[in-house]
Design a protein around this motif. Sequence first.
Motif, PDB file in Angstrom:
ATOM      1  N   LEU A  97       0.613  -1.084  -0.064  1.00  0.00           N
ATOM      2  CA  LEU A  97       0.093  -0.015  -0.050  1.00  0.00           C
ATOM      3  C   LEU A  97       1.265   1.218  -0.027  1.00  0.00           C
ATOM      4  O   LEU A  97       0.654   2.326  -0.755  1.00  0.00           O
ATOM      5  CB  LEU A  97      -1.026   0.045   1.341  1.00  0.00           C
ATOM      6  N   ARG A  98       1.997   1.217   0.778  1.00  0.00           N
ATOM      7  CA  ARG A  98       2.826   2.538   1.059  1.00  0.00           C
ATOM      8  C   ARG A  98       3.358   2.592  -0.468  1.00  0.00           C
ATOM      9  O   ARG A  98       3.748   3.818  -0.699  1.00  0.00           O
ATOM     10  CB  ARG A  98       3.833   2.225   2.037  1.00  0.00           C
ATOM     11  N   ALA A  99       3.805   1.565  -1.033  1.00  0.00           N
ATOM     12  CA  ALA A  99       4.443   1.781  -2.328  1.00  0.00           C
ATOM     13  C   ALA A  99       3.479   2.113  -3.416  1.00  0.00           C
ATOM     14  O   ALA A  99       3.756   3.007  -4.306  1.00  0.00           O
ATOM     15  CB  ALA A  99       4.790   0.548  -2.966  1.00  0.00           C
ATOM     16  N   GLN A 116      -4.503  10.402  -7.938  1.00  0.00           N
ATOM     17  CA  GLN A 116      -3.573  10.583  -6.799  1.00  0.00           C
ATOM     18  C   GLN A 116      -4.186   9.539  -5.481  1.00  0.00           C
ATOM     19  O   GLN A 116      -5.334   9.619  -5.241  1.00  0.00           O
ATOM     20  CB  GLN A 116      -3.753  12.105  -6.172  1.00  0.00           C
ATOM     21  N   PRO A 117      -3.355   8.494  -5.381  1.00  0.00           N
ATOM     22  CA  PRO A 117      -3.809   7.860  -4.365  1.00  0.00           C
ATOM     23  C   PRO A 117      -3.852   7.970  -3.037  1.00  0.00           C
ATOM     24  O   PRO A 117      -2.919   9.005  -2.793  1.00  0.00           O
ATOM     25  CB  PRO A 117      -2.502   6.632  -4.670  1.00  0.00           C
ATOM     26  N   SER A 118      -4.580   7.731  -2.104  1.00  0.00           N
ATOM     27  CA  SER A 118      -4.730   8.292  -0.614  1.00  0.00           C
ATOM     28  C   SER A 118      -4.615   7.207   0.120  1.00  0.00           C
ATOM     29  O   SER A 118      -5.306   6.304   0.188  1.00  0.00           O
ATOM     30  CB  SER A 118      -6.014   9.011  -0.454  1.00  0.00           C
ATOM     31  N   LEU A 119      -3.624   7.257   1.142  1.00  0.00           N
ATOM     32  CA  LEU A 119      -3.374   6.003   2.154  1.00  0.00           C
ATOM     33  C   LEU A 119      -3.877   6.676   3.502  1.00  0.00           C
ATOM     34  O   LEU A 119      -3.372   7.565   3.929  1.00  0.00           O
ATOM     35  CB  LEU A 119      -2.108   5.829   2.046  1.00  0.00           C
ATOM     36  N   LEU A 120      -4.801   5.878   3.902  1.00  0.00           N
ATOM     37  CA  LEU A 120      -5.329   5.831   5.240  1.00  0.00           C
ATOM     38  C   LEU A 120      -4.956   4.904   6.011  1.00  0.00           C
ATOM     39  O   LEU A 120      -5.295   3.598   5.803  1.00  0.00           O
ATOM     40  CB  LEU A 120      -6.817   6.229   5.170  1.00  0.00           C
ATOM     41  N   SER A 188     -13.175   9.300   9.064  1.00  0.00           N
ATOM     42  CA  SER A 188     -14.368  10.044   8.733  1.00  0.00           C
ATOM     43  C   SER A 188     -13.900  11.092   7.821  1.00  0.00           C
ATOM     44  O   SER A 188     -14.388  11.637   7.043  1.00  0.00           O
ATOM     45  CB  SER A 188     -15.061  10.643  10.042  1.00  0.00           C
ATOM     46  N   ILE A 189     -12.677  11.648   8.434  1.00  0.00           N
ATOM     47  CA  ILE A 189     -11.998  12.945   7.232  1.00  0.00           C
ATOM     48  C   ILE A 189     -11.792  12.376   6.067  1.00  0.00           C
ATOM     49  O   ILE A 189     -12.071  13.034   5.223  1.00  0.00           O
ATOM     50  CB  ILE A 189     -10.704  13.575   8.173  1.00  0.00           C
ATOM     51  N   ALA A 190     -11.054  11.116   5.781  1.00  0.00           N
ATOM     52  CA  ALA A 190     -10.691  10.750   4.458  1.00  0.00           C
ATOM     53  C   ALA A 190     -11.955  10.368   3.850  1.00  0.00           C
ATOM     54  O   ALA A 190     -11.757  10.517   2.478  1.00  0.00           O
ATOM     55  CB  ALA A 190      -9.663   9.760   4.751  1.00  0.00           C
ATOM     56  N   ALA A 191     -12.882   9.720   4.418  1.00  0.00           N
ATOM     57  CA  ALA A 191     -14.067   9.246   3.533  1.00  0.00           C
ATOM     58  C   ALA A 191     -14.951  10.329   3.366  1.00  0.00           C
ATOM     59  O   ALA A 191     -15.848  10.361   2.474  1.00  0.00           O
ATOM     60  CB  ALA A 191     -14.714   8.237   4.478  1.00  0.00           C
ATOM     61  N   ILE A 200      -7.040   1.792   2.696  1.00  0.00           N
ATOM     62  CA  ILE A 200      -7.330   1.690   4.191  1.00  0.00           C
ATOM     63  C   ILE A 200      -6.437   0.685   4.510  1.00  0.00           C
ATOM     64  O   ILE A 200      -6.594  -0.584   4.400  1.00  0.00           O
ATOM     65  CB  ILE A 200      -8.653   1.601   4.409  1.00  0.00           C
ATOM     66  N   ASP A 201      -5.758   0.926   5.690  1.00  0.00           N
ATOM     67  CA  ASP A 201      -4.773   0.396   6.431  1.00  0.00           C
ATOM     68  C   ASP A 201      -5.283  -0.320   7.958  1.00  0.00           C
ATOM     69  O   ASP A 201      -5.098   0.668   8.805  1.00  0.00           O
ATOM     70  CB  ASP A 201      -3.507   0.463   6.542  1.00  0.00           C
ATOM     71  N   GLU A 202      -6.289  -1.190   8.124  1.00  0.00           N
ATOM     72  CA  GLU A 202      -6.904  -1.781   9.265  1.00  0.00           C
ATOM     73  C   GLU A 202      -7.922  -0.845   9.965  1.00  0.00           C
ATOM     74  O   GLU A 202      -8.004  -0.928  11.207  1.00  0.00           O
ATOM     75  CB  GLU A 202      -5.470  -2.094  10.289  1.00  0.00           C
ATOM     76  N   ALA A 203      -8.178   0.272   9.367  1.00  0.00           N
ATOM     77  CA  ALA A 203      -9.146   1.265   9.880  1.00  0.00           C
ATOM     78  C   ALA A 203     -10.433   0.639  10.341  1.00  0.00           C
ATOM     79  O   ALA A 203     -10.952   1.307  11.423  1.00  0.00           O
ATOM     80  CB  ALA A 203      -9.169   2.464   9.022  1.00  0.00           C
TER      81      ALA A 203
END
Length: 273
Positions: A97-99, A116-120, A188-191, A200-203
Amino acid sequence: MAVAEQHTPQDSVLPPAARTGTRVPTVIVDDVHIVYTVHGAGTGKGSATAALARLVMRKSSPNVRRVHAVRGVTFTAYRGEAIGIIGSNGSGKSTILRAIAGLLPPESGKIYTDGQPSLLGVNAALMNDLTGERNVILGGLAMGMSQEEVRQRYQGIVEFSGINEKGDFISLPMRTYSSGMAARLRFSIAAAKNHDVLMIDEALATGDRAFQKRSENRIKELRKEAGTVFLVSHNNNSIRDTCDRVVWLEKGELLMDGPTDEVIKAYEKHTGK
């Protein structure tokens, strides 16, 4: 479709073959290898002299170790998909995901992204000394919203997070929040914004079942709005409820990529869970 500059700045568009067909690719991971360099603790004895000698002799430190975290992973994600990424601890899930987000350069291979990818992640940075209210505003602006958009969506973000269900916590500094409250606010902010690619990582592992259900419904909405969602989670039920496709990584290698039920059944058989 643009290429993530951190990975392959020499390329600017997807290969023509990738743009054929009715499905629109949003992420292409092409034979990607990711290697970490881990620096261990030294003995402390004669370290300066030893370091100088290694520099002169062009030798690496005996305490430096290379970890091959992702090994030749290839897959294509398409617009409108929700893809779960599963695997045991240390399998390379968060690394990939980070990559994709452009935070880790591959040792070899290429990653192409559309938009633009967004990582949460659960550890996504918010400012602990600021109130939840200020973090909502700054987080929205950091994602590219205008001040007017943040103002319009502010109340919805607070209500979605459930931060104020047991008091006026949104006006308190983030350092007073539990880890679950902080993670819910981050999600909630990202969504609140539509994303080309949201990771989304484990959120969804945080919060009660009511919040998890709201999160799952929001992911479905993002998919309908032509986005692509990646979800890393150890909660197979969240993956089943949210994703129509699953990528299974183990020891950095891609073991399986297919329909959710099929892949999770194979994974649970493999792990005995």
